[in-house]
Scaffold this motif. Structure first.
Motif, PDB file in Angstrom:
ATOM      1  N   ALA A 132       0.892  -1.468  -0.003  1.00 13.65           N
ATOM      2  CA  ALA A 132      -0.057  -0.049   0.114  1.00 13.65           C
ATOM      3  C   ALA A 132       0.766   1.239  -0.119  1.00 13.65           C
ATOM      4  CB  ALA A 132      -0.913   0.061   1.231  1.00 13.65           C
ATOM      5  N   LEU A 133       0.862   1.995  -0.974  1.00 12.77           N
ATOM      6  CA  LEU A 133       1.537   3.203  -1.097  1.00 12.77           C
ATOM      7  C   LEU A 133       0.962   4.626  -1.356  1.00 12.77           C
ATOM      8  CD1 LEU A 133       4.126   1.638  -4.037  1.00 12.77           C
ATOM      9  CD2 LEU A 133       4.286   1.855  -1.371  1.00 12.77           C
ATOM     10  N   VAL A 134       1.463   5.491  -0.831  1.00 15.13           N
ATOM     11  CA  VAL A 134       0.577   6.839  -0.884  1.00 15.13           C
ATOM     12  C   VAL A 134       1.372   7.795  -1.272  1.00 15.13           C
ATOM     13  CG1 VAL A 134      -0.411   8.447   0.596  1.00 15.13           C
ATOM     14  CG2 VAL A 134      -0.665   6.024   1.153  1.00 15.13           C
ATOM     15  N   GLU A 135       1.100   8.630  -2.557  1.00 14.78           N
ATOM     16  CA  GLU A 135       1.847   9.781  -2.914  1.00 14.78           C
ATOM     17  C   GLU A 135       0.991  10.978  -2.828  1.00 14.78           C
ATOM     18  OE1 GLU A 135       4.225  10.752  -6.991  1.00 14.78           O
ATOM     19  OE2 GLU A 135       2.326   9.707  -7.336  1.00 14.78           O
ATOM     20  N   SER A 136       1.885  12.026  -2.537  1.00 17.35           N
ATOM     21  CA  SER A 136       1.188  13.430  -2.208  1.00 17.35           C
ATOM     22  C   SER A 136       1.435  14.493  -3.477  1.00 17.35           C
ATOM     23  CB  SER A 136       1.653  13.958  -0.848  1.00 17.35           C
ATOM     24  OG  SER A 136       1.334  15.161  -0.804  1.00 17.35           O
ATOM     25  N   GLN A 144       4.274  22.496  -4.137  1.00 21.91           N
ATOM     26  CA  GLN A 144       3.562  21.494  -5.213  1.00 21.91           C
ATOM     27  C   GLN A 144       4.619  20.723  -5.796  1.00 21.91           C
ATOM     28  OE1 GLN A 144       0.273  21.246  -5.931  1.00 21.91           O
ATOM     29  NE2 GLN A 144      -0.032  22.439  -4.053  1.00 21.91           N
ATOM     30  N   ARG A 145       4.651  19.569  -6.116  1.00 22.78           N
ATOM     31  CA  ARG A 145       5.508  18.670  -6.813  1.00 22.78           C
ATOM     32  C   ARG A 145       4.438  17.793  -7.934  1.00 22.78           C
ATOM     33  NH1 ARG A 145       4.787  13.281  -5.389  1.00 22.78           N
ATOM     34  NH2 ARG A 145       6.790  12.730  -6.361  1.00 22.78           N
ATOM     35  N   GLU A 173      -2.256   5.315  -3.480  1.00 23.93           N
ATOM     36  CA  GLU A 173      -3.254   6.017  -3.149  1.00 23.93           C
ATOM     37  C   GLU A 173      -2.689   7.683  -3.417  1.00 23.93           C
ATOM     38  OE1 GLU A 173      -6.578   6.075  -2.783  1.00 23.93           O
ATOM     39  OE2 GLU A 173      -6.561   3.836  -3.228  1.00 23.93           O
ATOM     40  N   LEU A 174      -3.665   8.617  -3.756  1.00 21.95           N
ATOM     41  CA  LEU A 174      -3.056   9.846  -4.153  1.00 21.95           C
ATOM     42  C   LEU A 174      -3.884  10.725  -2.730  1.00 21.95           C
ATOM     43  CD1 LEU A 174      -2.032  12.429  -5.520  1.00 21.95           C
ATOM     44  CD2 LEU A 174      -4.013  12.433  -6.742  1.00 21.95           C
ATOM     45  N   TYR A 175      -2.674  11.569  -2.122  1.00 20.94           N
ATOM     46  CA  TYR A 175      -3.205  12.420  -1.201  1.00 20.94           C
ATOM     47  C   TYR A 175      -3.083  13.674  -1.547  1.00 20.94           C
ATOM     48  CZ  TYR A 175      -3.243  14.515   3.555  1.00 20.94           C
ATOM     49  OH  TYR A 175      -3.612  15.408   4.539  1.00 20.94           O
ATOM     50  N   VAL A 176      -4.177  14.584  -1.527  1.00 18.77           N
ATOM     51  CA  VAL A 176      -4.120  15.950  -1.964  1.00 18.77           C
ATOM     52  C   VAL A 176      -4.644  16.977  -1.184  1.00 18.77           C
ATOM     53  CG1 VAL A 176      -4.603  15.035  -4.358  1.00 18.77           C
ATOM     54  CG2 VAL A 176      -6.531  15.384  -2.856  1.00 18.77           C
ATOM     55  N   ASP A 177      -5.433  16.619  -0.163  1.00 17.45           N
ATOM     56  CA  ASP A 177      -6.054  17.603   0.996  1.00 17.45           C
ATOM     57  C   ASP A 177      -5.048  18.116   1.822  1.00 17.45           C
ATOM     58  OD1 ASP A 177      -9.134  15.654   1.278  1.00 17.45           O
ATOM     59  OD2 ASP A 177      -8.525  17.311  -0.175  1.00 17.45           O
ATOM     60  N   ALA A 178      -4.852  19.271   1.906  1.00 12.63           N
ATOM     61  CA  ALA A 178      -3.837  20.198   2.636  1.00 12.63           C
ATOM     62  C   ALA A 178      -4.501  20.131   4.183  1.00 12.63           C
ATOM     63  CB  ALA A 178      -3.406  21.417   2.146  1.00 12.63           C
ATOM     64  N   GLN A 194       2.160  12.288   8.426  1.00 14.38           N
ATOM     65  CA  GLN A 194       1.486  11.408   9.201  1.00 14.38           C
ATOM     66  C   GLN A 194      -0.219  11.077   8.421  1.00 14.38           C
ATOM     67  OE1 GLN A 194       1.258  12.959  13.018  1.00 14.38           O
ATOM     68  NE2 GLN A 194       3.320  12.632  13.529  1.00 14.38           N
ATOM     69  N   LEU A 195      -0.605  12.280   8.172  1.00 15.83           N
ATOM     70  CA  LEU A 195      -1.951  12.045   7.624  1.00 15.83           C
ATOM     71  C   LEU A 195      -1.924  11.210   6.241  1.00 15.83           C
ATOM     72  CD1 LEU A 195      -3.174  15.722   8.281  1.00 15.83           C
ATOM     73  CD2 LEU A 195      -3.698  13.827   9.521  1.00 15.83           C
TER      74      LEU A 195
END
Length: 367
Positions: A132-136, A144-145, A173-178, A194-195
């Motif tokens: 399970a991977l998470v990219e922001s 921004q990246r 999964e994509l993490y987008v919420d600041a 952490q989030l």
């Protein structure tokens, strides 16, 4: 250095020169490979053709032929071999257990080198039930990246092409919420990290994680040795027995640190990640009616770090008197909360052999 450290996969080839190892299959025909590369449209072959760094090309090419025999969920066939493996780490082996425990791994992913991604995939090949991977879309500094692993991208397709094993479930999964409303701006980046890790647990649940499964949260460049992973899946480990109070649930690696390349490892400093925790002690997997939550410092006490007195370490439950069943652990707690035991290989290094690797700050190439 690499042969001494016995990194399962990376030591098989000259990392800097990108040379084919001597133990490569004897029937290997370079002309056949070239023709296959021209015809093959698999994600891994496409990435190999696009990669300019020789050592990365070689490592990715070796992944195509890398297939250890042990895989997650496999029936245990050789009880004596398992008993010997367990003995290496001070564990007992229960012969009545005929199946290995399932292992769920999760990590944040961003600009990690393919060196470390591929080395991790090879070390754990076939042993992870779920990856399970998470990219922001932002950095820890909240700049921004560009996404590296968006849906339908070549990079994501490679991750899901079987490099972690033919039966491993790999998701990104994509993490987008600041995060909003943070008073202490100096900690925004780490809180955001952490989030992001909360999404790891969501993916584990979607893939059917149960209380008797093992969860590992690490960075991509941190991994347990393959042999210790197999031991964790098989041995009679106190932290993995049912009925945990979850006060100190972590199984911690004694980790050898490679600095910049596999030819350089530190001999005076070790690391204390990655960490394993039984599903029974994980938030939303374990029994939340039995393990009442402690307070945290974000989102009305539900997210962020554990507050003082609520389990920052194993003896820090002053605000929860008379508690005998302690709070469940979130993915962030793997990294920032203390509570567990470190295990080493008792047959190596005067009983203090390493059980994990940290591929720190690897260079893409060295002149």
């Amino acid at each position: 250095c690499v042969y001494t450290a016995n990194l399962y996969f990376v030591h098989r080839f000259d990392f800097q020169q990108g040379m084919v190892p001597k133990d490569f299959p004897s029937s290997y025909d370079h002309s056949i490979q070239k023709k296959a590369e021209e015809e093959d449209s698999s994600p891994l072959d496409k990435l190999i053709r696009q990669t300019k760094t020789p050592s990365v090309r070689t490592l990715l090419s070796l992944l195509k032929y890398h297939a250890p025999t042990e895989t997650f969920g496999e029936d245990i066939q050789d009880a004596e071999a398992e008993r010997a493996r367990c003995h290496r780490y001070g564990f007992q082996y229960n012969m009545t257990d005929k199946k290995r425990r399932r292992v769920f791994w999760g990590s944040i992913i961003a600009d990690d080198s393919w060196h470390t991604i591929a080395a991790h995939a090879a070390e754990a090949y076939g042993l992870y039930h779920t990856v399970a991977l998470v990219e922001s879309n932002t950095t820890l500094q909240l700049t921004q990246r560009d996404l590296r692993f968006p849906p339908n991208s070549l990079n994501r397709n490679v991750l899901q092409s079987g490099i972690f094993g033919p039966n491993s479930n790999v998701s990104v999964e994509l993490y987008v919420d600041a995060p909003e409303g943070l008073v202490d701006k100096s900690r925004d980046g780490l809180l955001r990290e952490q989030l992001q890790r909360e999404l790891i647990l969501q993916q584990w649940k979607q893939n059917g994680m149960k209380q008797n499964d093992i969860g590992i949260v690490s960075d991509v460049d941190e991994m347990f040795t393959r042999d210790f992973l197999l031991a964790a899946m098989t041995c009679d480990i106190p932290a993995f027995q049912p009925g945990q109070d979850c006060r100190s649930p972590k199984v911690i690696a004694k980790t050898l640190v490679f600095e910049s390349s596999p030819e350089c490892f530190t001999d005076e400093r070790s690391w204390y990640h990655p960490d394993m925790i039984l599903g029974e002690c994980l938030d939303t997997i374990g029994d939340s009616t039995l393990h009442k939550p402690g307070e945290r410092d974000y989102k009305n006490g539900t997210l962020g770090d554990r507050k003082e007195g609520y389990g920052q370490h194993a003896n820090d439950y002053a605000m929860m008197p008379n508690t005998t069943m302690f709070p469940l652990w979130k993915p962030a707690d793997f990294r920032v909360a203390a509570g567990g035991n470190m295990f080493s290989d008792r047959l190596v290094g005067q009983g203090n052999g390493y059980t994990g690797y940290h591929l720190q700050n690897f260079f893409e190439s060295i002149p």
